[in-house]
Design a protein around this motif. Structure first.
Motif, short mmCIF file in Angstrom:
data_model
loop_
_atom_site.label_atom_id
_atom_site.label_comp_id
_atom_site.label_asym_id
_atom_site.label_seq_id
_atom_site.Cartn_x
_atom_site.Cartn_y
_atom_site.Cartn_z
N VAL A 316 26.17 38.40 86.29
CA VAL A 316 25.38 39.61 86.04
C VAL A 316 26.13 40.55 85.10
CG1 VAL A 316 24.43 41.69 87.10
CG2 VAL A 316 24.12 39.47 88.21
N PHE A 317 27.43 40.75 85.35
CA PHE A 317 28.22 41.64 84.49
C PHE A 317 28.29 41.13 83.06
CE2 PHE A 317 32.27 43.02 82.63
CZ PHE A 317 32.12 44.40 82.73
N VAL A 318 28.55 39.83 82.89
CA VAL A 318 28.62 39.26 81.54
C VAL A 318 27.25 39.35 80.86
CG1 VAL A 318 29.00 37.14 80.24
CG2 VAL A 318 30.54 37.74 82.11
N SER A 319 26.18 39.10 81.63
CA SER A 319 24.84 39.18 81.06
C SER A 319 24.52 40.60 80.62
CB SER A 319 23.82 38.69 82.10
OG SER A 319 22.50 38.84 81.62
N VAL A 320 24.86 41.59 81.43
CA VAL A 320 24.58 42.98 81.07
C VAL A 320 25.33 43.36 79.79
CG1 VAL A 320 24.94 45.38 81.78
CG2 VAL A 320 24.01 43.73 83.40
N THR A 321 26.60 43.00 79.69
CA THR A 321 27.37 43.35 78.49
C THR A 321 26.85 42.59 77.27
OG1 THR A 321 29.01 41.67 79.16
CG2 THR A 321 29.46 43.95 79.76
N LEU A 322 26.45 41.32 77.44
CA LEU A 322 25.91 40.56 76.31
C LEU A 322 24.61 41.18 75.81
CD1 LEU A 322 25.79 38.09 74.43
CD2 LEU A 322 24.63 36.86 76.28
N TRP A 323 23.69 41.49 76.73
CA TRP A 323 22.41 42.06 76.30
C TRP A 323 22.59 43.49 75.80
CZ3 TRP A 323 18.31 39.38 75.18
CH2 TRP A 323 18.12 38.13 75.76
N ALA A 324 23.59 44.20 76.30
CA ALA A 324 23.88 45.53 75.75
C ALA A 324 24.34 45.42 74.31
CB ALA A 324 24.95 46.23 76.60
N TRP A 325 25.13 44.41 74.01
CA TRP A 325 25.58 44.18 72.64
C TRP A 325 24.42 43.78 71.74
CZ3 TRP A 325 26.46 39.02 70.37
CH2 TRP A 325 26.99 39.09 69.07
N LEU A 326 23.48 42.99 72.28
CA LEU A 326 22.35 42.52 71.48
C LEU A 326 21.27 43.59 71.32
CD1 LEU A 326 21.90 38.88 72.88
CD2 LEU A 326 22.73 39.52 70.60
N TRP A 327 20.85 44.19 72.46
CA TRP A 327 19.67 45.06 72.45
C TRP A 327 19.94 46.45 73.01
CZ3 TRP A 327 15.22 41.41 74.50
CH2 TRP A 327 14.96 40.43 73.52
N SER A 328 21.19 46.86 73.08
CA SER A 328 21.55 48.22 73.50
C SER A 328 21.02 48.51 74.91
CB SER A 328 21.00 49.22 72.47
OG SER A 328 21.45 50.51 72.75
N VAL A 329 20.48 49.70 75.14
CA VAL A 329 20.08 50.12 76.48
C VAL A 329 18.96 49.24 77.02
CG1 VAL A 329 19.14 52.03 77.83
CG2 VAL A 329 20.80 52.48 76.02
N THR A 330 17.99 48.89 76.17
CA THR A 330 16.90 48.02 76.61
C THR A 330 17.43 46.68 77.10
OG1 THR A 330 15.46 49.06 74.97
CG2 THR A 330 14.71 46.99 75.92
N GLY A 331 18.42 46.14 76.42
CA GLY A 331 19.02 44.88 76.86
C GLY A 331 19.67 44.98 78.22
N MET A 332 20.35 46.11 78.48
CA MET A 332 20.96 46.29 79.80
C MET A 332 19.92 46.35 80.90
SD MET A 332 24.21 48.85 79.17
CE MET A 332 23.33 50.14 78.29
N LEU A 333 18.76 46.96 80.60
CA LEU A 333 17.70 47.04 81.60
C LEU A 333 17.05 45.68 81.86
CD1 LEU A 333 15.96 50.34 80.44
CD2 LEU A 333 17.42 50.04 82.44
N LEU A 334 16.98 44.83 80.82
CA LEU A 334 16.30 43.54 80.94
C LEU A 334 17.22 42.43 81.46
CD1 LEU A 334 14.26 43.46 77.60
CD2 LEU A 334 13.41 43.94 79.90
N ALA A 335 18.52 42.66 81.47
CA ALA A 335 19.47 41.58 81.76
C ALA A 335 19.24 40.97 83.15
CB ALA A 335 20.90 42.09 81.63
N THR A 336 19.19 41.80 84.18
CA THR A 336 19.04 41.28 85.54
C THR A 336 17.67 40.67 85.79
OG1 THR A 336 20.65 42.93 86.29
CG2 THR A 336 19.35 41.81 87.98
#
Length: 372
Positions: A316-336
């Motif tokens: 979950v942590f790696v996914s959140v950081t990866l999607w934050a890098w790709l799609w910023s705040v929206t990516g962090m919300l969609l990761a989980t």
């Protein structure tokens, strides 16, 4: 008789090209996700929201509403909640932006207080350790001054606002069409499957993803609302300004695993340094925020989310950081939610069961071949 040796299979020969193709595919996929983010972010968000609200849409249809009115009611409620949230955050946020230079100076003063206390403790320790050099006085380190200038944050927000509003509008319009179409895409999916068994599996997977995503997001939303109320009450008890704003921020940030609570603690400490009488009280506000989010994350959420939705915290942590890098705040919300969807998909496909167990939390793995 030919002198050429017969061809022999090379068991290891096919592995390298296969992994090379997978690696190239992953590189191209990540590049595409980053390059097309402006289009893919609202598209993926709308599809996930459609999966989440499809059970609610069916319930409204059973109550007598058609697909169109049900979709309009759901999208209208989302839009009203979004407008209410923006209205709640707009006034305090604009006030903080206008007072940015004064806030910067106040933070600098509080940091100077903390630095002075730390310097006093360090100098006392050095004097104890260097009695023989009592005549030597360590030179004070040069204090780096922080100059906060009004860099036009409001102008930057105004510059990006049209793009953000366009993505929100695209998401809501697409969500409306997806919900208003009813189960049309499921019917198309059934029609495209070649065998009756494949048709049943496809519908079972789609409905299971809907059910688990809805359960996860509705449960998390309820927990986040209660957490926001607790955070707002704690900030009010500690004398922090705008406790209602802290309640809203705490609820929204908690949708982002790990990073959201860290950002909230940092905001609480900064606002406390500006508004409270001492740096110790500011640290107490940040500590109260941290304790509440830690109790929620370690005890409440695992208890209420359920066994089938618990995920590997490292993933979950790696996914959140990866999607934050790709799609910023929206990516962090969609990761989980994306991880929940992928894990649910893996539960229905035997070849992906091992990967699904890797995504799950410790102790909740499913034995291979276990019937659902």
């Amino acid at each position: 008789m030919s002198g050429e040796a017969p061809d022999r299979p090379h068991p290891a020969g096919g592995a390298a090209p296969r992994w090379a193709v997978i690696g190239i595919f992953l590189i191209l996929l990540i590049h595409t996700l980053a390059y097309a983010r402006a289009f893919l972010m609202p598209l993926v968000l709308a599809v996930l929201l459609a999966l989440v609200f499809s059970p609610l849409r069916r319930m409204l249809e059973r109550a007598g509403l058609g697909s169109g009115p049900a979709a309009l009611l759901i999208v209208g409620a989302l839009l009203a909640g979004l407008v209410a949230g923006i209205a709640t955050l707009a006034a305090p946020a604009s006030e903080w932006i206008d007072q940015a230079p004064q806030i910067g100076r106040q933070i600098e003063e509080r940091m100077r207080e903390l630095r002075g206390a730390a310097e006093g403790m360090r100098e006392a320790a050095e004097q104890v350790d260097s009695i023989a050099k009592a005549g030597e006085t360590p030179s004070d380190p040069e204090v780096q001054k922080v100059v906060v200038e009004n860099s036009g944050l409001a102008a930057d927000l105004a510059l990006f606002a049209p793009g953000i509003l366009a993505q929100i509008a695209f998401t809501l319009i697409l969500l409306f069409f997806l919900l208003a179409s009813g189960d049309m895409f499921y019917e198309k999916l059934v029609y495209a499957m070649p065998t009756f068994g494949d048709k049943r599996r496809a519908i079972r997977i789609a409905h299971d993803i809907e059910r688990k995503l809805s359960r996860y997001l509705f449960t998390i939303t309820l927990i986040n609302v209660l957490l926001g109320i607790a955070i707002g009450g704690a900030m009010w008890a500690l004398g922090m300004p705008n406790p209602l704003l802290f309640a809203v921020i705490g609820s929204l940030l908690n949708y982002i695993p790990f990073l959201g609570s860290m950002i909230g603690v940092l905001i609480a400490v900064i606002v406390g340094m500006i508004s409270l009488d001492s740096a110790g009280e500011a640290l107490m506000a940040g500590g109260a925020y941290f304790v509440l989010t830690a109790v929620e994350g370690q005890l409440i959420t695992p208890w209420f989310v359920g066994r089938s939705l618990q995920l590997n915290t490292v993933v979950v942590f790696v996914s959140v950081t990866l999607w934050a890098w790709l799609w910023s705040v929206t990516g962090m919300l969609l990761a989980t939610p994306l991880l929940v969807m992928i894990r649910t998909l893996c539960e229905h496909i035997p070849a992906l069961e091992s990967f699904g167990n890797f995504l799950s939390a410790r102790g909740v793995e499913r034995p291979p071949g276990e019937e659902r």
